[in-house]
Design an enzyme around this catalytic site. Sequence first.
Site, PDB file in Angstrom:
ATOM      1  CD  GLU A 137      25.945  49.378  43.949  1.00 39.77           C
ATOM      2  OE1 GLU A 137      26.525  48.635  44.788  1.00 39.77           O
ATOM      3  OE2 GLU A 137      26.278  49.590  42.834  1.00 39.77           O
ATOM      4  CG  ASN A 179      32.369  57.763  36.801  1.00 39.99           C
ATOM      5  OD1 ASN A 179      31.396  58.211  36.419  1.00 39.99           O
ATOM      6  ND2 ASN A 179      32.139  56.126  36.763  1.00 39.99           N
ATOM      7  CG  ASP A 240      38.371  43.170  36.166  1.00 39.32           C
ATOM      8  OD1 ASP A 240      37.372  44.291  35.805  1.00 39.32           O
ATOM      9  OD2 ASP A 240      37.683  42.419  36.560  1.00 39.32           O
ATOM     10  CB  THR A 242      35.484  45.637  38.180  1.00 42.08           C
ATOM     11  OG1 THR A 242      35.229  44.946  36.791  1.00 42.08           O
ATOM     12  CG2 THR A 242      34.219  45.572  38.828  1.00 42.08           C
ATOM     13  CG  ASP A 246      34.118  50.940  44.216  1.00 37.60           C
ATOM     14  OD1 ASP A 246      33.357  51.870  43.979  1.00 37.60           O
ATOM     15  OD2 ASP A 246      33.568  49.721  43.699  1.00 37.60           O
ATOM     16  CB  SER A 285      41.424  44.098  41.936  1.00 40.73           C
ATOM     17  OG  SER A 285      40.585  45.104  42.192  1.00 40.73           O
TER      18      SER A 285
HETATM   19  O1  RIB Z   1      32.311  49.570  41.388  1.00 42.21           O
HETATM   20  C1  RIB Z   1      32.210  48.256  40.938  1.00 42.21           C
HETATM   21  C2  RIB Z   1      30.953  47.423  41.708  1.00 42.21           C
HETATM   22  O2  RIB Z   1      29.899  48.110  41.102  1.00 42.21           O
HETATM   23  C3  RIB Z   1      30.856  45.954  41.345  1.00 42.21           C
HETATM   24  O3  RIB Z   1      31.788  45.323  42.410  1.00 42.21           O
HETATM   25  C4  RIB Z   1      29.570  45.720  41.386  1.00 42.21           C
HETATM   26  O4  RIB Z   1      29.027  44.739  42.606  1.00 42.21           O
HETATM   27  C5  RIB Z   1      28.731  47.112  41.427  1.00 42.21           C
HETATM   28  O5  RIB Z   1      28.296  47.310  42.741  1.00 42.21           O
END
Ligand code: RIB
Length: 301
Positions: A137, A179, A240, A242, A246, A285
């Site tokens: 990113e 993934n 969630d 998200t 990570d 989280s």
């Molecule tokens: O992996 C989740 C993350 O992907 C989010 O926090 C978002 O910001 C993106 O970078």
Amino acid sequence: MKVLCFGSLNIDYVYDVPHFVQGGETLASRSLHAYTGGKGLNQSVALARAGLEVYHAGAIGPDGEFLLELLREAGVNTDHVERLTDVRTGHAIIQKNEKGDNCILLYGGANRSITRQQIDRTLAGFSGGDALVLQNEISELPYLVERAKAAGMLIALNPSPMDDTLPPLLSSIDYLLLNEIEAAQLLHLETPGDPEEMTKCLLARIPKASVILTVGPKGSFYAEEGVLMRQSAVPVQAVDTTAAGDTYTGFYLGGVFNGRDPSWAMRFASVAAAIAVTRPGAAPSIPSREEVLAKMKEMEE
Ligand code: RIB
């Protein structure tokens, strides 16, 4: 060992939706929450909570100061994060459906303003035997990989989001964590195939590396030369998902960089990710090392 996570810092705008919006559709969301996020920031928090000495490098705009506060609270050193005045902090627009699944739209902002000069300044503080943890990113990733490799650092890559800049970097990678969607993209498959087969095919591309494939509730797969392992996922009610990946990445590397074997590190990471999906938000989280170890002990009893 010092661990440098050079990656994104995002403000996550999470919209609760009945389903993901379709092309041409106008859809009302049910709520909006703003969280600390970014794959880089999330992985730094997870690495630190897993017990490592972590340094985060990246860039924010004037609106991103609270992201650094969260990193510092987690014990992450933020000296290598640049504060830019002419660009906004990166952000993510995240739709979250009733099952807790998400889809994410990124705006790079300051994350795309990383320069070769910042990379050189940052890497001057690290050396052979230290580790570099990367996602996709930020700008200048190929240069960063080239310089870190030349410095003898161990490199872990989470190839997310996938694009054409990543395949040429794979030969420099020591740990590939991804993934099934990213695996399918790397292997040029239209849809994800059998996870064990995909793990083996990825290892064939980078035989000296360790490959770790996460498949959500179907668990995770590990391959290195002569070894193939599977770890079941811990069943939980997700609210969630998200930052589940990570969290897994940070805790897996936390395990192996602290001298544990890959099989223990996969259990550590699976339990951490399972706890993370039961809570809303990205970085908020991510559990502590103590919580994860306590849950592992409870599961063994
Ligand atoms: O992996 C989740 C993350 O992907 C989010 O926090 C978002 O910001 C993106 O970078």
